[in-house]
Design an enzyme around this catalytic site. Sequence first.
Site, PDB file in Angstrom:
ATOM      1  N   ALA A  13       0.835  -1.200   0.000  1.00 41.83           N
ATOM      2  CA  ALA A  13       0.000   0.000   0.000  1.00 41.83           C
ATOM      3  C   ALA A  13       0.873   1.255   0.000  1.00 41.83           C
ATOM      4  O   ALA A  13       2.060   1.193   0.315  1.00 41.83           O
ATOM      5  CB  ALA A  13      -0.915   0.001   1.218  1.00 41.83           C
ATOM      6  N   CYS A  14       0.255   2.367  -0.335  1.00 38.37           N
ATOM      7  CA  CYS A  14       0.898   3.672  -0.334  1.00 38.37           C
ATOM      8  C   CYS A  14       1.565   3.916   1.023  1.00 38.37           C
ATOM      9  O   CYS A  14       0.955   3.632   2.046  1.00 38.37           O
ATOM     10  CB  CYS A  14      -0.168   4.733  -0.591  1.00 38.37           C
ATOM     11  N   PRO A  15       2.769   4.395   1.171  1.00 40.24           N
ATOM     12  CA  PRO A  15       3.640   4.929   0.114  1.00 40.24           C
ATOM     13  C   PRO A  15       4.692   3.935  -0.375  1.00 40.24           C
ATOM     14  O   PRO A  15       5.649   4.336  -1.022  1.00 40.24           O
ATOM     15  CB  PRO A  15       4.335   6.081   0.836  1.00 40.24           C
ATOM     16  N   MET A  16       4.534   2.634  -0.064  1.00 38.53           N
ATOM     17  CA  MET A  16       5.602   1.675  -0.357  1.00 38.53           C
ATOM     18  C   MET A  16       5.984   1.539  -1.834  1.00 38.53           C
ATOM     19  O   MET A  16       7.169   1.457  -2.142  1.00 38.53           O
ATOM     20  CB  MET A  16       5.259   0.295   0.239  1.00 38.53           C
TER      21      MET A  16
END
Lengths: 75, 159
Positions: A13-16
């Site tokens: 998921a964001c920010p990965m």
Amino acid sequence: MNVDKLVDAKGLACPMPIVRTKKAMDGLSSGQILEVHATDKGAKNDLTAWAASGGHSLLKHEEEAGVLKFWIQKG
Amino acid sequence: MSEKKTTNIILFSGDYDKAMAAYIIANGAAAYDHDVTIFHTFWGLNALRKDEQIPVQKGFVEKVFSKMMPRGADKMALSKMNFAGFGPKMIKGVIKKHNAMTLPQLVEMAQEQDIKLVACTMTMDLLGLQKEELLDGVEYAGVAAYLADAENGNVNLFI
């Protein structure tokens, strides 16, 4: 296309996805190509904006069975 | 001065969800190759507290503050739907389900990405927090240091 490195950010998921992409990009030299796989629905807008801001070119992107794939050439 | 763009975030809030937003933006900005600073003040300082109890000398009021405030990022409450601590348990379950990152993981990643974590020393004094109680690698500064970073900054947020 000659891919120099692959980032598998599927399921993340964001920010990965952009954190992983940035890390991988740091290890490449100008002109080399990075392939990124992601399933985060925001990844298309995120990676497009990220590539433009960093001076990289998004060569191609496609969606395959829910997986977004990107090919980015380092600027 | 470096030619890099900078992102400067003031984390005032001690809420888990607001701190999560701040740290996600900070980690994203680091991936954008910005120089990133998070300036922690008031309740936001709790995100930098170590989770174990550190024996330090304190006055009575400071001791009460220390007891009543969350000891570390993992113990912070939600700004909405906290339900006396049940809300954070639920949100951590949902974070896991969606493979997102918890606040302590985001703080750790911020440190890995060389994000500058700054603690405001004036509010540390007010809340009775001492350096020994905060994470290693935190920098200590005041309003002038924040303004020096922010006046040439590209992204400035107060959360």
